[in-house]
Scaffold this motif. Structure first.
Motif, PDB file in Angstrom:
ATOM      1  N   ALA A   1       0.860  -1.245  -0.208  1.00  0.00           N
ATOM      2  CA  ALA A   1       0.095   0.086  -0.054  1.00  0.00           C
ATOM      3  C   ALA A   1       0.931   1.199   0.039  1.00  0.00           C
ATOM      4  N   VAL A   2       0.430   2.253  -0.823  1.00  0.00           N
ATOM      5  CA  VAL A   2       1.264   3.413  -0.939  1.00  0.00           C
ATOM      6  C   VAL A   2       0.357   4.603  -0.776  1.00  0.00           C
ATOM      7  N   ASP A   3       1.083   5.607   0.188  1.00  0.00           N
ATOM      8  CA  ASP A   3       0.014   6.738   0.426  1.00  0.00           C
ATOM      9  C   ASP A   3       1.023   7.646   1.293  1.00  0.00           C
ATOM     10  N   VAL A   4       0.359   8.884   1.318  1.00  0.00           N
ATOM     11  CA  VAL A   4       1.035   9.984   2.078  1.00  0.00           C
ATOM     12  C   VAL A   4       0.298  10.292   3.523  1.00  0.00           C
ATOM     13  N   SER A   5      -0.575   9.380   3.669  1.00  0.00           N
ATOM     14  CA  SER A   5      -1.342   9.547   5.224  1.00  0.00           C
ATOM     15  C   SER A   5      -1.005   8.226   5.853  1.00  0.00           C
ATOM     16  N   ALA A   6      -0.535   8.524   7.237  1.00  0.00           N
ATOM     17  CA  ALA A   6      -0.143   7.647   8.146  1.00  0.00           C
ATOM     18  C   ALA A   6      -1.397   6.916   8.704  1.00  0.00           C
ATOM     19  N   GLY A   7      -2.372   7.703   8.712  1.00  0.00           N
ATOM     20  CA  GLY A   7      -3.700   7.044   8.899  1.00  0.00           C
ATOM     21  C   GLY A   7      -4.220   6.136   7.891  1.00  0.00           C
ATOM     22  N   ALA A   8      -4.133   6.223   6.682  1.00  0.00           N
ATOM     23  CA  ALA A   8      -4.672   5.790   5.674  1.00  0.00           C
ATOM     24  C   ALA A   8      -3.654   4.184   5.558  1.00  0.00           C
ATOM     25  N   LEU A   9      -2.346   4.465   6.091  1.00  0.00           N
ATOM     26  CA  LEU A   9      -1.478   3.198   5.730  1.00  0.00           C
ATOM     27  C   LEU A   9      -1.760   2.322   6.743  1.00  0.00           C
ATOM     28  N   ASP A  10      -2.131   2.881   8.087  1.00  0.00           N
ATOM     29  CA  ASP A  10      -2.507   1.945   9.275  1.00  0.00           C
ATOM     30  C   ASP A  10      -3.862   1.145   8.943  1.00  0.00           C
ATOM     31  N   LEU A  11      -4.630   1.675   8.163  1.00  0.00           N
ATOM     32  CA  LEU A  11      -5.858   1.163   7.769  1.00  0.00           C
ATOM     33  C   LEU A  11      -5.716  -0.044   6.715  1.00  0.00           C
ATOM     34  N   ALA A  12      -4.774   0.502   5.887  1.00  0.00           N
ATOM     35  CA  ALA A  12      -4.210  -0.666   4.752  1.00  0.00           C
ATOM     36  C   ALA A  12      -3.661  -1.898   5.642  1.00  0.00           C
ATOM     37  N   ARG A  13      -2.739  -1.598   6.394  1.00  0.00           N
ATOM     38  CA  ARG A  13      -2.293  -2.754   7.321  1.00  0.00           C
ATOM     39  C   ARG A  13      -3.293  -3.400   7.985  1.00  0.00           C
ATOM     40  N   ALA A  14      -4.390  -2.962   8.355  1.00  0.00           N
ATOM     41  CA  ALA A  14      -5.407  -3.678   9.191  1.00  0.00           C
ATOM     42  C   ALA A  14      -6.267  -4.303   8.169  1.00  0.00           C
ATOM     43  N   PHE A  15      -6.430  -3.938   6.960  1.00  0.00           N
ATOM     44  CA  PHE A  15      -7.322  -4.640   5.825  1.00  0.00           C
ATOM     45  C   PHE A  15      -6.395  -5.517   5.053  1.00  0.00           C
ATOM     46  N   GLY A  16      -5.032  -6.072   5.499  1.00  0.00           N
ATOM     47  CA  GLY A  16      -4.234  -7.076   5.016  1.00  0.00           C
ATOM     48  C   GLY A  16      -2.923  -6.538   4.268  1.00  0.00           C
ATOM     49  N   ALA A  17      -2.616  -5.263   4.017  1.00  0.00           N
ATOM     50  CA  ALA A  17      -1.326  -5.071   3.183  1.00  0.00           C
ATOM     51  C   ALA A  17      -0.427  -5.640   4.172  1.00  0.00           C
ATOM     52  N   ALA A  18       0.602  -6.384   3.290  1.00  0.00           N
ATOM     53  CA  ALA A  18       1.966  -6.928   3.687  1.00  0.00           C
ATOM     54  C   ALA A  18       3.123  -5.799   3.783  1.00  0.00           C
ATOM     55  N   GLU A  19       3.070  -4.796   3.247  1.00  0.00           N
ATOM     56  CA  GLU A  19       4.140  -3.730   3.315  1.00  0.00           C
ATOM     57  C   GLU A  19       3.306  -2.454   2.931  1.00  0.00           C
ATOM     58  N   CYS A  20       3.882  -1.215   3.607  1.00  0.00           N
ATOM     59  CA  CYS A  20       3.112  -0.100   3.431  1.00  0.00           C
ATOM     60  C   CYS A  20       4.266   0.965   2.974  1.00  0.00           C
ATOM     61  N   VAL A  21       4.099   1.908   2.233  1.00  0.00           N
ATOM     62  CA  VAL A  21       5.140   2.791   1.756  1.00  0.00           C
ATOM     63  C   VAL A  21       4.596   4.381   2.026  1.00  0.00           C
ATOM     64  N   ASP A  22       5.131   4.874   3.052  1.00  0.00           N
ATOM     65  CA  ASP A  22       4.847   6.426   2.998  1.00  0.00           C
ATOM     66  C   ASP A  22       5.513   7.395   1.922  1.00  0.00           C
ATOM     67  N   ALA A  23       4.706   7.566   0.938  1.00  0.00           N
ATOM     68  CA  ALA A  23       5.301   8.419  -0.100  1.00  0.00           C
ATOM     69  C   ALA A  23       5.891   9.695   0.001  1.00  0.00           C
ATOM     70  N   THR A  24       5.615  10.306   1.280  1.00  0.00           N
ATOM     71  CA  THR A  24       6.252  11.595   1.861  1.00  0.00           C
ATOM     72  C   THR A  24       7.660  11.411   2.119  1.00  0.00           C
ATOM     73  N   GLY A  25       8.189  10.104   2.377  1.00  0.00           N
ATOM     74  CA  GLY A  25       9.349   9.799   2.662  1.00  0.00           C
ATOM     75  C   GLY A  25      10.305   9.257   1.626  1.00  0.00           C
ATOM     76  N   THR A  26       9.840   9.535   0.431  1.00  0.00           N
ATOM     77  CA  THR A  26      10.781   8.922  -0.756  1.00  0.00           C
ATOM     78  C   THR A  26      10.468   9.694  -1.999  1.00  0.00           C
ATOM     79  N   ALA A  27      11.573  10.094  -2.881  1.00  0.00           N
ATOM     80  CA  ALA A  27      11.420  10.706  -3.891  1.00  0.00           C
ATOM     81  C   ALA A  27      10.830   9.734  -5.053  1.00  0.00           C
ATOM     82  N   ASP A  28      10.969   8.369  -4.692  1.00  0.00           N
ATOM     83  CA  ASP A  28      10.744   7.491  -5.623  1.00  0.00           C
ATOM     84  C   ASP A  28       9.845   6.346  -5.293  1.00  0.00           C
TER      85      ASP A  28
END
Length: 387
Positions: free
Chosen positions: A194-221
């Motif tokens: 799951a890729v997003d700029v929101s920590a809250g959205a990524l927390d929900l993605a983990r709860a819904f089954g995401a194996a990995e999460c990427v905070d797009a604000t922390g990377t240029a690519d």
């Protein structure tokens, strides 16, 4: 009836009394028990959708009770619990004859080319083609999410994306459509990034089954991070937000012969969006669009919901009243660029923002949105109407 009405694009909407709708001969009027607010509604309010004419009542994700039926309707009666895809198909054009009602050549869309469901009642066309019964035990708030965000994600992942167990699936944008896609792909046995700029959205993605999460604000690519996490790239990737950046990142994060599905709406001044086609050619990538889901395709999804394999009810995190809908609609603009949140509302109220909708498209033009997709808060806001 009470409805949310705007008279000018981009200027505050208001709740006011308007005339009750009447059913067409082939249509019905539904008492709205819940309706969602998604990014595509914001696009319409801003004047980005050429089908929206003023004054206008937005809203396209709904569930409720049949109030009145037209003379030619045979399959539905007052009192029936129903929802509807955001595309109301005609049932008789070549696309409909082929079973592809989601790209009907004469489609109508409540909330876009006619008044929508941010109201106590809404008129729907060609009821025998488009209505879907809401199962006993399913809440109206959950059912309202099916017609746009959840059904859109289901078709994008399962039918267009052809997800397979063990594959890596990347989801760019974890609003309502994106979170639904995460849940659906994980339930199919895929490993989800799951890729997003929101920590809250990524927390929900983990709860819904995401194996990995990427905070797009922390990377240029973000695409490079996806390729690293998946050992060379995802087999399937979805842009569930709808922006040039997320589209490019979705394509860039694929491995050889991977599949990109564009779900989010990509509005631009000239109607075009840059896509890294050199990569698509070199790696023989598939670039696919996805535009909602026809009513006749709902049973497979509803069976998975009934069995508890899919839990669209878990997307619901809050409620707001109809009187709060104008402010929630306007607030989606301030949220642009963030992960989209979702809202569902009822006749007496609306829900908060989501990543939009996979929008409409007439015979050629389309609104595809998370699709009209968009940004906002993570989770779904729902209202209990008529309280």
């Amino acid at each position: 009836m009470r409805a949310v009405v705007f008279e000018r694009y981009g200027e505050p909407a208001e709740v006011r009394e308007v005339a009750d709708p009447e059913p067409a001969e082939h249509g019905v009027v539904v008492r709205v028990e819940a309706t969602g607010l998604c990014r595509s509604d914001w696009h319409g309010w801003m004047g980005h959708d050429p089908d929206v004419t003023l004054p206008h009542v937005p809203g396209h994700e709904l569930a409720g009770v049949v109030e009145a039926v037209g003379a030619r309707v045979t399959g539905w009666h007052p009192g029936d619990r129903v929802t509807v895809p955001f595309v109301c198909a005609c049932g008789s054009c070549p696309a409909c004859a082929a079973g592809d009602q989601q790209v009907c050549e004469r489609q109508t869309q409540p909330g876009f080319d006619r008044w929508g469901s941010f109201a106590e009642y809404v008129a729907l066309d060609h009821a025998d083609v488009n209505l879907v019964g809401v199962p006993d035990g399913m809440s109206y708030a959950t059912a309202a999410a099916l017609g746009c965000r959840f059904a859109t994600a289901f078709r994008a992942v399962v039918q267009q994306g052809r997800v397979a167990a063990g594959e890596w699936v990347a989801v760019h944008g974890c609003g309502g459509v994106g979170l639904s896609a995460v849940m659906i792909a994980a339930a199919a046995g895929a490993r989800v990034v799951a890729v997003d700029v929101s920590a809250g959205a990524l927390d929900l993605a983990r709860a819904f089954g995401a194996a990995e999460c990427v905070d797009a604000t922390g990377t240029a690519d973000p695409a490079a991070v996806v390729r690293e996490l998946t050992g060379g790239g995802a087999q399937l990737s979805l842009d569930a937000l709808g922006s040039p950046a997320t589209c490019a990142a979705s394509v860039g994060g694929l491995r050889r012969r991977g599949r990109h599905v564009q779900v989010g709406l990509l509005p631009s001044a000239d109607g075009s969006t840059p896509v890294p086609m050199a990569r698509a050619i070199a790696l023989e990538l598939e670039l696919l669009g996805s535009h909602g889901m026809a009513a006749h395709a709902y049973p497979a999804m509803l069976e998975l919901v009934r069995a508890g394999v899919l839990r669209p009810d878990r997307l619901v995190t809050a409620t707001i009243p109809l009187d709060a809908a104008p402010a929630a609609l306007a607030a989606m603009g301030a949220a642009a660029g963030a992960a989209a949140g979702v809202a569902a509302a009822g006749a007496a109220g609306v829900a908060a923002p989501e990543a939009g909708h996979a929008g409409a498209g007439r015979a050629g033009a389309g609104r595809a949105g998370a699709g009209r997709a968009g940004a906002g808060r993570a989770g779904v806001t729902v209202i209990e109407p008529w309280a």
